[in-house]
Enzyme design. Structure first.
Site, PDB file in Angstrom:
ATOM      1  N   ASP A  93       0.800  -1.224   0.000  1.00 64.03           N
ATOM      2  CA  ASP A  93       0.000   0.000   0.000  1.00 64.03           C
ATOM      3  C   ASP A  93       0.833   1.275   0.000  1.00 64.03           C
ATOM      4  OD1 ASP A  93      -2.641  -0.988  -0.164  1.00 64.03           O
ATOM      5  OD2 ASP A  93      -2.542  -1.621   1.917  1.00 64.03           O
ATOM      6  N   ASP A 123      -7.065  -4.046  -4.661  1.00 64.34           N
ATOM      7  CA  ASP A 123      -6.669  -2.721  -4.177  1.00 64.34           C
ATOM      8  C   ASP A 123      -5.336  -2.272  -4.774  1.00 64.34           C
ATOM      9  OD1 ASP A 123      -8.150  -4.426  -2.385  1.00 64.34           O
ATOM     10  OD2 ASP A 123      -7.957  -2.940  -0.784  1.00 64.34           O
TER      11      ASP A 123
END
Length: 375
Positions: free
Chosen positions: A87, A148
Site C-alpha cells: 500500500d 486494491d
C-alpha cells in the site's frame, strides 16, 4: 451543490487539524475518528485531504499542515515503520508525490522514488505478482494479490516516467495484466483476491478478505478496479485497460440502488440492516471521471457513465454527507471498513472522505487528482 459541499469539507478539515494534531485518522467510533501514529495503510488520505484543501483555498494553514504530514512520512520511511506491504502507493502518492506535483519540492520527489523502490521489493518474479501482504514465502499470502493494488501501481508508472528506468514499468504492467486476467470475471464482476502458486505461478483460486463470500463482488474492490485500470490506461495507453475499466464501471452502475449509493457487496442480501459503503461510490465517481477523459464524445456508453457518475455524487451529497452536521469530523456517513469482520461497518472512513473531496474537486474545479502526473 459541489461548491457548497467542498466548502463544508474544507471547514471541517480546518477544525480537524487541531483535533488530530500529529496523529492520523483511520475510521470512526461513536462518530469520532480513531487516531493512530503514522503506521497504517490509510495514513496517506489525511495529507491528501490537506493538499486538496490547500489547492482549493490557497490557505497557508492547510499548506503547513500538509507539509508536516510529509515530514512524518519521511520519518516513516527512514525508520522503516510498516513499509513492508503493497500500500505504499496509497501512502506516498497522496503525501510526498502530491507535494512534488504542487510545489516541485525535490526532496518530496526523492522520497516518493524511495517509496517506489520499496514497493518494487514486493515483486515476486516466480509468480509474476506484487505480493500484497506478509513476508516472502508466507504460506497464506506469499502468492496472493488483491484488487486494491491497482491503485498502488501509479506509483511505479510515475517512477518510470520520472527516472526513465524500465524496471518500474515492467513490474507494473505485468502485475496489471495478471490482475486483469485473474481478478476480473467474465461477467465483468471482480474477485477481491487471487492466489497463485509461489514457485510456478500457476493460477489457483479467487477469494475474498472483505467481501460477502469468495464468489461475490465486494463493491469497494470493484471501485478500486474501475479507477485503477483507468489509471493504468492513462500511463500506458493500453486499450485493454480502458476496456476493463469501462466494463467494471458499467457493472457497478447497473447495480445502483434507488438512492444511487451502493451496499457493501453486490451479493449481500438486502434488508433494512444491510450496510452501505459510501466510500465505494466516492471512489467510483473519481474512477469514472478519469475514465471519461479517454472516451470519445460519441462513445455509446458515455451518456450512461456520465448519468451514473452524476447520480452517485448527488446521492452522496444529498443523503450521505454531513453538510447538515457542522460539528462532524467526517464528510461522509455510512462508510464501511470491514462488514465481514465487524470492523467499523457503518462509520466515517478517511479514504471515503478523501475520495469524496477528490470527486467534488474534479467536478467543480477539473482537478485531476494526485495519482496521475501529466508530463
Amino acid at each position: 451543490m459541489w461548491k457548497q459541499a467542498i466548502e463544508d469539507a474544507v471547514e471541517k478539515t480546518r477544525v480537524n487539524i487541531g483535533r488530530f494534531g500529529d496523529q492520523f485518522p483511520h475510521c470512526s467510533k461513536n462518530d469520532e475518528y480513531m487516531l493512530t501514529p503514522n503506521n497504517t495503510w490509510t495514513d496517506g488520505f489525511w495529507p491528501g485531504i490537506l493538499w486538496l484543501c490547500y489547492e482549493y483555498t490557497g490557505d497557508n494553514d492547510f499548506l503547513e499542515a500538509a507539509r508536516r504530514t510529509v515530514e512524518s512520512f519521511r520519518n516513516r520511511m527512514e525508520k522503516q515503520i510498516r513499509v513492508d506491504f503493497h500500500d505504499l502507493g496509497f501512502l506516498y502518492s497522496l503525501s510526498s508525490k502530491a507535494q512534488w506535483m504542487i510545489e516541485k519540492d525535490p526532496q518530496a520527489k526523492a522520497l516518493t522514488l524511495e517509496a517506489a523502490d520499496m514497493l518494487m521489493l514486493r515483486w515476486r518474479p516466480k509468480s509474476g505478482i506484487i505480493q500484497a501482504w506478509g513476508n516472502e514465502g508466507d504460506e497464506l499470502n506469499g502468492g496472493r494479490i488483491i484488487i486494491d493494488c491497482l491503485m498502488n501501481l501509479p506509483l511505479l508508472y510515475w517512477a518510470h516516467r520520472t527516472t526513465g528506468d524500465e524496471k518500474y514499468l515492467d513490474v507494473a504492467v505485468k502485475h496489471a495484466d495478471r490482475s486483469r486476467r485473474f481478478l476480473i470475471r467474465g461477467d465483468d464482476s471482480s474477485y477481491h483476491t487471487f492466489y497463485f502458486n509461489q514457485e510456478t505461478g500457476e493460477a489457483l483460486r479467487g477469494g475474498t478478505q472483505q467481501g460477502y463470500d469468495d464468489g461475490s463482488t465486494w463493491t469497494r474492490g470493484q471501485a478500486w478496479g474501475i479507477y485503477g485500470f483507468a489509471l493504468s490506461y492513462a500511463y500506458t495507453k493500453d486499450p485493454l485497460y480502458l476496456e476493463t475499466s469501462l466494463r467494471l464501471a458499467k457493472y457497478f452502475l447497473n447495480r445502483l440502488p434507488e438512492d444511487h449509493v451502493v451496499y457493501w457487496d453486490f451479493e449481500a442480501p438486502v434488508t433494512p440492516e444491510t450496510k452501505r459503503d459510501s466510500s465505494a461510490s466516492a471512489i467510483t465517481v473519481c474512477g469514472i471521471h478519469e475514465l471519461l477523459k479517454y472516451l470519445p464524445a460519441d462513445h455509446p456508453d458515455r451518456a450512461f457513465l456520465e448519468d451514473g457518475m452524476n447520480k452517485s455524487i448527488r446521492g452522496l451529497v444529498e443523503s450521505y454527507s454531513t453538510m447538515d452536521m457542522p460539528g462532524a469530523q467526517g464528510f461522509l456517513k455510512r462508510g464501511s471498513y470491514s462488514v465481514r469482520k465487524g470492523n467499523s461497518p457503518d462509520d466515517f472512513v478517511i479514504w471515503g472522505d478523501y475520495y469524496y473531496l477528490e470527486a467534488l474537486m474534479r467536478l467543480e474545479r477539473g482537478h485531476k487528482g494526485y495519482w496521475y502526473e501529466q508530463v
